[in-house]
Design a protein around this motif. Structure first.
Motif, short mmCIF file in Angstrom:
data_model
loop_
_atom_site.label_atom_id
_atom_site.label_comp_id
_atom_site.label_asym_id
_atom_site.label_seq_id
_atom_site.Cartn_x
_atom_site.Cartn_y
_atom_site.Cartn_z
N PHE A 53 0.99 -1.34 0.10
CA PHE A 53 -0.16 -0.04 0.15
C PHE A 53 0.88 1.12 0.05
O PHE A 53 2.15 0.94 0.46
CB PHE A 53 -0.94 -0.08 1.21
CG PHE A 53 -0.32 -0.36 2.64
CD1 PHE A 53 0.21 0.80 3.30
CD2 PHE A 53 -0.14 -1.50 3.12
CE1 PHE A 53 0.91 0.82 4.51
CE2 PHE A 53 0.23 -1.61 4.29
CZ PHE A 53 1.06 -0.34 5.02
N ASP A 85 3.15 4.49 8.44
CA ASP A 85 2.78 3.37 8.18
C ASP A 85 3.09 2.69 6.80
O ASP A 85 2.86 3.45 5.77
CB ASP A 85 1.17 3.34 8.27
CG ASP A 85 0.31 2.01 8.56
OD1 ASP A 85 1.14 0.96 8.27
OD2 ASP A 85 -0.66 1.88 9.18
N ASP A 96 3.13 -5.35 7.26
CA ASP A 96 2.61 -4.08 7.70
C ASP A 96 2.70 -3.74 8.76
O ASP A 96 2.80 -4.38 9.88
CB ASP A 96 1.04 -4.21 7.60
CG ASP A 96 0.33 -3.09 7.81
OD1 ASP A 96 0.69 -2.03 7.92
OD2 ASP A 96 -1.09 -3.06 7.64
N THR A 97 3.55 -2.46 9.05
CA THR A 97 4.21 -1.79 10.11
C THR A 97 4.22 -0.48 10.39
O THR A 97 4.40 0.18 9.33
CB THR A 97 5.55 -2.53 10.37
OG1 THR A 97 6.14 -1.90 11.70
CG2 THR A 97 6.41 -1.98 9.47
N GLU A 191 -2.57 -3.27 15.58
CA GLU A 191 -2.05 -1.66 15.50
C GLU A 191 -3.05 -1.25 16.65
O GLU A 191 -4.11 -0.53 16.07
CB GLU A 191 -2.22 -1.28 14.16
CG GLU A 191 -3.45 -1.62 13.40
CD GLU A 191 -3.67 -1.12 11.82
OE1 GLU A 191 -3.05 -0.02 11.59
OE2 GLU A 191 -4.12 -1.92 10.84
N GLU A 286 2.33 -0.28 15.22
CA GLU A 286 2.10 -1.72 14.42
C GLU A 286 3.04 -2.78 14.10
O GLU A 286 4.15 -2.16 13.60
CB GLU A 286 1.32 -1.16 13.33
CG GLU A 286 0.66 -2.57 12.26
CD GLU A 286 -0.05 -2.04 11.11
OE1 GLU A 286 0.15 -0.91 10.48
OE2 GLU A 286 -0.82 -2.76 10.58
CO CO Z 1 -0.27 -0.50 8.60
#
Ligand code: CO
Length: 300
Positions: A53, A85, A96-97, A191, A286
């Motif tokens: 993303f 993000d 995803d972090t 998250e 997250e």
């Molecule tokens: Co994220």
């Protein structure tokens, strides 16, 4: 989960984590959002991963869902609370972090700690068969112990190949009606969000982040420019969200009005910014984890 998939998750996680830390270092007063987003995304691609993303850069009361446009001129200002993000993928296996950075000051250090400790406590509790509403309670209790509120209508989510939100939610409150349990090998993005505001988000202006509506076929599109662009978008980005910026090179001119037209026609979805209902400051942290028999493995 077979070994090959496991290695791909680990690899995606390593790249996302490194890109997140690199992005964190870049955030300073006067630096452009656009430069941070582009640099972080280039870093992910250079290391051989895809973008799951667009880099999200969400300021103060914006909890999530903002990415700069191609012509964005916003710069970071001292005192802003920035949620960065970041997402990468290897063959569709997504990591995803996110992290929160306060620009050049330390007024919200405790709130940053609240979401980060809530994440840590949640991770320590997650394993195969755990009741996710219990994880939500742990997040809620931790954030409240700092005198803040969790955001009740934003949740973590399970991940599957090329699917960013694949069914399971990881709540940030003790939602007793949500008795869902992850299985061995499930992948979760956890998250927690903390705020001194309302504790829920509302939809705001556009985020400049879009998703292709897979149920449409381009043959229903009458004008040629829109049709060409839709076909390019749907083959390039498929099931994953994409940025307005990323469409610049897809058609020779007028990419922005064409994108707006596709969104107006409902062929692509334009995500709104998610903003605390009372305009409170929001922090987030997250990680992506793989659920194990005893505990879970953080890959980011
Ligand atoms: Co994220």
């Amino acid at each position: 989960m077979d070994d090959d998939i496991y290695e791909k998750y680990r690899h995606a996680g390593e790249i996302a984590a490194e890109a997140r830390d690199y992005g964190t270092e870049l955030i300073k007063p006067g630096v452009r959002f656009l430069d941070v987003a582009n640099n972080v995304e280039s870093r992910i691609k250079k290391r051989g991963a895809g973008l799951s993303f667009p880099v999200n850069i969400s300021i103060n009361e914006i909890a999530a869902h903002f990415s700069p446009r191609h012509d964005d001129t916003l710069v970071f200002k001292k005192g802003e609370v920035v949620k960065l993000d970041v997402g990468s993928h290897i063959d569709g296996y997504i990591a995803d972090t996110a992290v929160t950075v306060e620009v050049g000051s330390n007024k919200y250090g405790e709130m940053i700690k609240a979401s980060s400790e809530a994440l840590e406590n949640a991770i320590n509790h997650v394993k195969a068969g755990v009741d996710l509403s219990e994880v939500g309670k742990i997040v809620e209790d931790t954030i409240k112990s700092y005198g803040h509120r969790p955001i009740d209508n934003l949740t973590g989510h399970s991940l599957q190949q090329y699917v960013l939100h694949s069914g399971l939610s990881v709540p940030s409150v003790a939602n007793t009606s949500y008795r869902v349990k992850p299985k061995l090998g499930d992948v979760l993005a956890i998250e927690p969000f903390a705020t001194n505001g309302a504790g829920h988000v509302m939809a705001g202006a556009g985020s400049n982040i879009y998703l292709c509506n897979q149920s449409f076929r381009s043959r229903i599109i009458r004008d040629n420019r829109s049709k060409i662009m839709f076909n390019k978008i749907s083959s390039r980005f498929n099931t994953l969200p994409f940025a307005q910026r990323w469409c610049q090179n897809l058609v020779s001119d007028r990419f922005d009005p064409t994108l707006k037209r596709l969104s107006f026609l409902g062929l692509i979805k334009h995500y709104p910014q998610l903003i605390d209902a009372k305009g409170g400051i929001v922090t987030q942290k997250e990680h992506t984890v793989i659920v194990k028999e005893e505990g879970c493995e953080v890959i980011t």
